[in-house]
Design a protein around this motif. Sequence first.
Motif, short mmCIF file in Angstrom:
data_model
loop_
_atom_site.label_atom_id
_atom_site.label_comp_id
_atom_site.label_asym_id
_atom_site.label_seq_id
_atom_site.Cartn_x
_atom_site.Cartn_y
_atom_site.Cartn_z
N LEU A 26 0.83 -1.22 0.00
CA LEU A 26 0.00 0.00 0.00
C LEU A 26 0.86 1.27 0.00
O LEU A 26 0.55 2.25 0.65
CB LEU A 26 -0.99 0.00 1.18
N ALA A 67 4.34 5.23 7.25
CA ALA A 67 5.70 4.71 7.34
C ALA A 67 5.63 3.19 7.36
O ALA A 67 4.61 2.60 7.77
CB ALA A 67 6.35 5.21 8.61
N ILE A 69 5.80 -0.13 8.75
CA ILE A 69 5.72 -0.55 10.16
C ILE A 69 6.77 -1.63 10.47
O ILE A 69 7.26 -1.71 11.59
CB ILE A 69 4.28 -0.99 10.51
N LYS A 70 7.16 -2.41 9.44
CA LYS A 70 8.22 -3.41 9.66
C LYS A 70 9.51 -2.71 10.06
O LYS A 70 10.24 -3.16 10.94
CB LYS A 70 8.47 -4.22 8.38
N LEU A 72 9.67 0.40 11.35
CA LEU A 72 9.45 1.09 12.63
C LEU A 72 9.65 0.15 13.81
O LEU A 72 10.14 0.55 14.87
CB LEU A 72 8.02 1.64 12.70
N PHE A 83 14.93 8.77 12.10
CA PHE A 83 13.88 8.50 11.12
C PHE A 83 12.94 9.70 11.00
O PHE A 83 12.61 10.16 9.91
CB PHE A 83 13.11 7.24 11.56
N TYR A 108 -6.02 5.04 0.71
CA TYR A 108 -5.55 5.31 2.08
C TYR A 108 -4.42 6.36 2.08
O TYR A 108 -3.43 6.22 1.35
CB TYR A 108 -5.02 4.04 2.72
N GLU A 135 -1.13 6.58 14.32
CA GLU A 135 0.09 6.21 15.05
C GLU A 135 -0.19 5.85 16.50
O GLU A 135 0.50 5.01 17.09
CB GLU A 135 1.12 7.35 14.99
N LEU A 138 -0.33 2.41 17.41
CA LEU A 138 0.94 1.68 17.44
C LEU A 138 1.77 2.07 18.67
O LEU A 138 2.95 1.72 18.77
CB LEU A 138 1.76 2.01 16.17
N1 CAA Z 1 3.79 -0.54 6.69
C1 CAA Z 1 4.15 -1.73 6.17
N2 CAA Z 1 3.29 -2.53 5.50
C2 CAA Z 1 2.03 -2.09 5.32
C3 CAA Z 1 1.59 -0.86 5.84
C4 CAA Z 1 2.55 -0.05 6.54
N3 CAA Z 1 2.24 1.15 7.01
N4 CAA Z 1 0.29 -0.71 5.52
C5 CAA Z 1 -0.07 -1.81 4.83
N5 CAA Z 1 0.98 -2.65 4.71
C6 CAA Z 1 1.02 -3.95 4.05
C7 CAA Z 1 0.36 -5.03 4.90
O1 CAA Z 1 1.26 -5.51 5.87
C8 CAA Z 1 0.00 -6.03 3.85
O2 CAA Z 1 1.15 -6.76 3.52
P1 CAA Z 1 1.11 -8.37 3.36
O3 CAA Z 1 0.18 -8.60 2.19
O4 CAA Z 1 2.53 -8.74 3.07
O5 CAA Z 1 0.56 -8.89 4.64
C9 CAA Z 1 -0.36 -5.18 2.64
O6 CAA Z 1 0.23 -3.91 2.86
C10 CAA Z 1 -1.86 -4.97 2.47
O7 CAA Z 1 -2.38 -4.47 3.70
P2 CAA Z 1 -3.60 -5.13 4.48
O8 CAA Z 1 -3.68 -6.59 4.20
O9 CAA Z 1 -3.50 -4.71 5.91
O10 CAA Z 1 -4.82 -4.40 3.73
P3 CAA Z 1 -6.26 -4.09 4.35
O11 CAA Z 1 -7.07 -3.62 3.19
O12 CAA Z 1 -6.76 -5.21 5.15
O13 CAA Z 1 -6.02 -2.85 5.35
C11 CAA Z 1 -5.12 -0.73 6.03
C12 CAA Z 1 -5.58 -1.60 4.84
C13 CAA Z 1 -6.30 -0.33 6.90
C14 CAA Z 1 -4.50 0.53 5.39
C15 CAA Z 1 -4.07 -1.48 6.86
O14 CAA Z 1 -3.08 -2.02 5.98
C16 CAA Z 1 -3.35 -0.63 7.88
O15 CAA Z 1 -3.93 -0.32 8.90
N6 CAA Z 1 -2.08 -0.28 7.61
C17 CAA Z 1 -1.26 0.48 8.56
C18 CAA Z 1 -1.61 1.93 8.57
C19 CAA Z 1 -0.82 2.67 9.63
O16 CAA Z 1 -0.85 2.37 10.79
N7 CAA Z 1 -0.06 3.70 9.16
C20 CAA Z 1 0.77 4.53 10.04
C21 CAA Z 1 2.17 4.01 10.07
S1 CAA Z 1 3.16 4.82 11.29
C22 CAA Z 1 3.63 6.29 10.59
O17 CAA Z 1 3.26 6.62 9.48
C23 CAA Z 1 4.55 7.15 11.44
C24 CAA Z 1 4.79 8.51 10.89
O18 CAA Z 1 4.15 9.47 11.29
C25 CAA Z 1 5.79 8.76 9.92
#
Ligand code: CAA
Length: 264
Positions: A26, A67, A69-70, A72, A83, A108, A135, A138
Amino acid sequence: MDDNQYILFNVENNIAVITFNRPKALNALNAPLLSEFARTLEKIADDESIRVLVLTGAGDKAFVAGADIKELAQCDALSGKRFSEAGHETISRLESLPIPVIAAVNGYALGGGSEIALACDFIYAAENAMFGLPEITLGLIPGFGGTQRLPRLIGSNRAKELIFTGRMISATEAENMGLANRVCPPEALMEETMKTASAIAVKGKLSLREAKQAINTGMDVDLATGCTLETNAFSLCMASIDAKEGTRAFLEKRKADFKGSYTS
Ligand code: CAA
């Protein structure tokens, strides 16, 4: 750029498009994607021919899901600080580009994805777009400017609710909050975005730069200081051949042909 793995970069009719291209995750921001993004922004800043930048995500599901998450999960305080600093540096570079930047949010836009969109000049969203700063879920807080830019845009009360709950909002809710300027059917998003980008691209590059800078800097200062900034920027525009061309074109009842420079 030819050697990019996670960024598609294309320039046509003076409009650059960056596509975050890691659809299997994504378009999550891993380290190589972030450094490719930073390098591409540098290239854009150095290219006088580019008049507008559009950002979007590959696939039909995500703009950027935040970002990686792996990555992070491996961070400690020091690497987490590095970071966040690197993210801030890149996003500040995006925000301070001297050309207009539009986020075409096609799914998204979470965490760092929302934070990138917030640093653009404005956002167009597809009907299926979802915005959020999850966030807190998490055990973290936004690290790429979300606690600063979101309250400035939608007010601290609304920003706090979204950041404290991590709740995602739809494109329509984002539009109602003033976060997105326009909501389009997914298949029309790029067309609508490019229409606006083209309307901007024919304007004078210098006056666009001065307008953007006056607004951005003016948002952080008191009104009187902001008005002084505007007067100085206005006077700088007056020194350009674009101002001569624009006013003359009006009087001669023709379209202006802006060169984007002070001298001919
Ligand atoms: N990091 C790494 N991998 C991610 C990801 C992320 N942020 N978001 C999605 N993916 C990956 C999933 O792990 C999955 O990989 P696999 O097929 O290898 O398992 C793939 O993308 C598809 O995702 P989902 O199966 O989860 O798809 P879904 O449709 O069921 O859900 C979603 C979609 C609601 C967006 C969900 O993926 C999600 O909640 N993702 C995380 C969003 C998040 O928490 N983002 C914030 C990150 S922290 C940050 O950004 C800090 C900052 O301020 C800089």
